[in-house]
Design an enzyme around this catalytic site. Structure first.
Site, PDB file in Angstrom:
ATOM      1  N   ILE A   8       0.894  -1.198   0.000  1.00  0.00           N
ATOM      2  CA  ILE A   8      -0.083   0.217   0.092  1.00  0.00           C
ATOM      3  C   ILE A   8       0.774   1.048   0.038  1.00  0.00           C
ATOM      4  O   ILE A   8       1.743   1.410   1.006  1.00  0.00           O
ATOM      5  CB  ILE A   8      -1.059  -0.020   1.329  1.00  0.00           C
ATOM      6  N   GLY A   9       0.965   1.866  -0.937  1.00  0.00           N
ATOM      7  CA  GLY A   9       1.922   2.911  -1.251  1.00  0.00           C
ATOM      8  C   GLY A   9       1.132   4.396  -1.021  1.00  0.00           C
ATOM      9  O   GLY A   9       0.022   4.393  -0.553  1.00  0.00           O
ATOM     10  N   LYS A  14      -0.542  -2.235  -4.835  1.00  0.00           N
ATOM     11  CA  LYS A  14      -0.019  -3.256  -5.752  1.00  0.00           C
ATOM     12  C   LYS A  14      -0.121  -4.518  -4.888  1.00  0.00           C
ATOM     13  O   LYS A  14      -0.054  -4.751  -3.622  1.00  0.00           O
ATOM     14  CB  LYS A  14       1.419  -2.881  -6.168  1.00  0.00           C
ATOM     15  N   ASP A  93       8.320  -0.194   2.020  1.00  0.00           N
ATOM     16  CA  ASP A  93       8.868  -0.638   0.536  1.00  0.00           C
ATOM     17  C   ASP A  93      10.456  -0.464   0.661  1.00  0.00           C
ATOM     18  O   ASP A  93      10.899  -1.332  -0.175  1.00  0.00           O
ATOM     19  CB  ASP A  93       8.484   0.629  -0.222  1.00  0.00           C
ATOM     20  N   THR A 170       8.789  28.000 -21.459  1.00  0.00           N
ATOM     21  CA  THR A 170       8.666  27.920 -20.169  1.00  0.00           C
ATOM     22  C   THR A 170       8.527  26.213 -19.665  1.00  0.00           C
ATOM     23  O   THR A 170       9.068  25.561 -18.890  1.00  0.00           O
ATOM     24  CB  THR A 170       7.712  28.725 -19.740  1.00  0.00           C
TER      25      THR A 170
END
Length: 239
Positions: A8-9, A14, A93, A170
């Site tokens: 879980i990020g 994932k 992670d 820019t």
């Protein structure tokens, strides 16, 4: 043994389904209300969940696991020696990446670069000792910072393999600053570690790994499922 691993990020989750050490399938989902039916419709022997964004209790209520359901924490045993001074603050992670590096390249000095929301660098020596590393803003975070903390700079999100070195608008100037600047950063970090660690193995994973694969100097190994594989190895070490 069929096992489930979930990462879980900050911006999504994932998962991977393993049969012993073999990754059978993997995928992603947005949040706890969108857990794929593929996961809810089967029973797993064991599971592990890691989160950088909060607890994982909601998963245990929706998934069927006959054996252990491990929530990765600072107390979880690892198959590498963790020398981090504050293990309770070390991201799941980052631990999983180091464990997977040791699994793929035992007896080698490894630098794991996880290019996602943040870019993390993690060093594991040839004796299987994890030392730590560094954290810097990822590509999209840099784009957003330039837009949010200035009055007139536009929000750019494009990650182009053929980015301009000399920006003539820019938008191009922002792309050059973020993309060329970050490539220079990552190449510089790799060079510093290479001078300190003999025969360094460089492993890249994360959502922006493909961008860096074609822009970094020297030989690197891109392993998209590195974190999932690391979580599976931690699970196997604990059951």
């Amino acid at each position: 043994m069929r096992s489930l691993v979930i990462d879980i990020g900050n911006t999504g989750s994932k998962y991977g389904i393993f049969e012993e050490e073999n990754l059978l399938t993997n995928g992603s989902f947005g949040n706890q209300t969108s857990i794929p039916q593929e996961l809810q419709n089967q029973v797993f022997d064991h599971a592990i969940a890691a989160s950088v964004a909060g607890d994982t209790q909601f998963l245990q209520a929706k998934l069927s696991v006959s054996g252990s359901f491990l929530e990765l924490s600072a107390q979880t045993a690892l198959p590498v020696l963790n020398l981090y001074k504050t293990p309770e603050t070390l991201g799941a992670d980052r631990k999983a990446g180091a464990v997977a590096a040791h699994y793929f390249f035992p007896g080698r000095n490894c630098l794991v670069i996880d290019a996602g929301t943040c870019i993390t660098y993690d060093f594991l020596d040839s004796e299987g000792r994890y030392h730590g590393g560094s954290i810097s803003p990822g590509l999209q975070m840099k784009y957003k910072a330039l837009h949010n903390f200035t009055g007139r700079l536009p929000l750019v999100q494009q990650i182009d393999q053929n980015f301009p070195l000399i920006g003539q608008t820019t938008q191009e100037s922002i792309m050059s600053g973020v993309l060329a600047g970050t490539v220079a950063e990552v190449n510089g970090i790799i060079e510093i570690y290479s001078q300190k660690a003999k025969d360094l193995i460089v492993i890249v994973c994360g959502g922006d790994a493909a961008f860096f694969e074609s822009n970094l100097k020297g030989r690197i190994f891109v392993i998209p499922e590195l974190i999932l594989i690391g979580l599976q190895r931690i699970l196997a070490h604990n059951v």
